[in-house]
Design an enzyme around this catalytic site. Sequence first.
Site, PDB file in Angstrom:
ATOM      1  N   HIS A 105      -7.163  14.428  10.910  1.00  0.00           N
ATOM      2  CA  HIS A 105      -7.642  15.797  10.693  1.00  0.00           C
ATOM      3  C   HIS A 105      -6.584  16.569   9.905  1.00  0.00           C
ATOM      4  O   HIS A 105      -5.388  16.378  10.122  1.00  0.00           O
ATOM      5  CB  HIS A 105      -7.922  16.485  12.038  1.00  0.00           C
ATOM      6  CG  HIS A 105      -8.689  17.758  11.861  1.00  0.00           C
ATOM      7  ND1 HIS A 105      -8.078  18.925  11.461  1.00  0.00           N
ATOM      8  CD2 HIS A 105     -10.013  18.035  11.968  1.00  0.00           C
ATOM      9  CE1 HIS A 105      -9.006  19.873  11.349  1.00  0.00           C
ATOM     10  NE2 HIS A 105     -10.187  19.358  11.660  1.00  0.00           N
ATOM     11  N   GLU A 177     -13.736  17.148   4.746  1.00  0.00           N
ATOM     12  CA  GLU A 177     -13.464  18.506   5.206  1.00  0.00           C
ATOM     13  C   GLU A 177     -12.529  19.212   4.216  1.00  0.00           C
ATOM     14  O   GLU A 177     -11.305  19.045   4.291  1.00  0.00           O
ATOM     15  CB  GLU A 177     -12.785  18.490   6.574  1.00  0.00           C
ATOM     16  CG  GLU A 177     -13.629  17.905   7.680  1.00  0.00           C
ATOM     17  CD  GLU A 177     -13.269  18.517   9.039  1.00  0.00           C
ATOM     18  OE1 GLU A 177     -14.192  19.009   9.708  1.00  0.00           O
ATOM     19  OE2 GLU A 177     -12.082  18.511   9.422  1.00  0.00           O
TER      20      GLU A 177
HETATM   21  P1  13P Z   1     -14.700  25.003  11.445  1.00  0.00           P
HETATM   22  O1  13P Z   1     -16.111  24.545  11.684  1.00  0.00           O
HETATM   23  O2  13P Z   1     -14.220  25.959  12.491  1.00  0.00           O
HETATM   24  O3  13P Z   1     -14.517  25.493  10.047  1.00  0.00           O
HETATM   25  O4  13P Z   1     -13.759  23.706  11.611  1.00  0.00           O
HETATM   26  C1  13P Z   1     -14.060  22.566  10.898  1.00  0.00           C
HETATM   27  C2  13P Z   1     -13.194  21.465  11.387  1.00  0.00           C
HETATM   28  O5  13P Z   1     -12.008  21.441  11.147  1.00  0.00           O
HETATM   29  C3  13P Z   1     -13.817  20.424  12.208  1.00  0.00           C
HETATM   30  O6  13P Z   1     -12.963  19.355  12.386  1.00  0.00           O
END
Ligand code: 13P
Length: 264
Positions: A105, A177
């Site tokens: 992450h 992401e």
């Molecule tokens: P948000 O949905 O709060 O933007 O976070 C995304 C995330 O990092 C999920 O791993």
Amino acid sequence: MPARPGERKPLISGNWKMHHTHLDAIAVVQKLAYSLLPADYERAEVSVHPAFTALRSVQTLLDADDVPIALGAQDVFYEDSGAFTGEVSPVMLAKLNVSYVIVGHSERRQHFGESDEVVNKKLLAVLRHKMRPILCVGETLDEREAGVTETKVLGQLEADLQGVSPEAMASLVIAYEPIWAIGTGRTASPADAEAVCKAVRTWLAEHYGAGVATGTRVQYGGSVTPDNIAELMAEDDIDGALVGGASLDAERFAQIARLGQPAK
Ligand code: 13P
């Protein structure tokens, strides 16, 4: 909702990050279990990723009531045991029936200095213990503005997937992401998210073959809400979502798990 190409079942994952005590976690999962119906689980697979302290409580609850929500962890260490104060091993997670483990992450990379080498070791450890990694990749705003989004994301794939066989790829999930979209309320447009997810799939085809590329689920993560999930899911190469903030509330997360379809 049409079937995904290659029959990929969408995966909607709630990453609770450093929120919810084990008591809060129990309450949220109880509400989720009540809200989600068999038709919802037909449409999408659902996983929750509580903090380590809540894993056992959530596992007990899911098992006791046969709730078809998969248990996930947010991180793991790569050694099975040893003098690693504060770390949690893949053996411990596997024993709790953890199905999915988030690795790499951006918050771990950014705040805890996780390199691609460490991410790769964690990913291999998850696979070794028959759990399924959710590998996170994504670019910063500066990288996007410099036009190097694909270079960054595909470079992370190359480094993080070292030593992963085509057979092992069957249990892997990739989460795209974009870092600038996480927790900012600034979601990538469906077209922008799709472009990168498609590039990920093309990379998979080139490195692992068409079968792996067609079968691998690629999630989008970054400010996903009940209001934007349907348009994201309408894209061909987006196979679900990794949800942060909006997964903390059972009702909002259930709406996302329904992929924006009305509750029956
Ligand atoms: P948000 O949905 O709060 O933007 O976070 C995304 C995330 O990092 C999920 O791993």
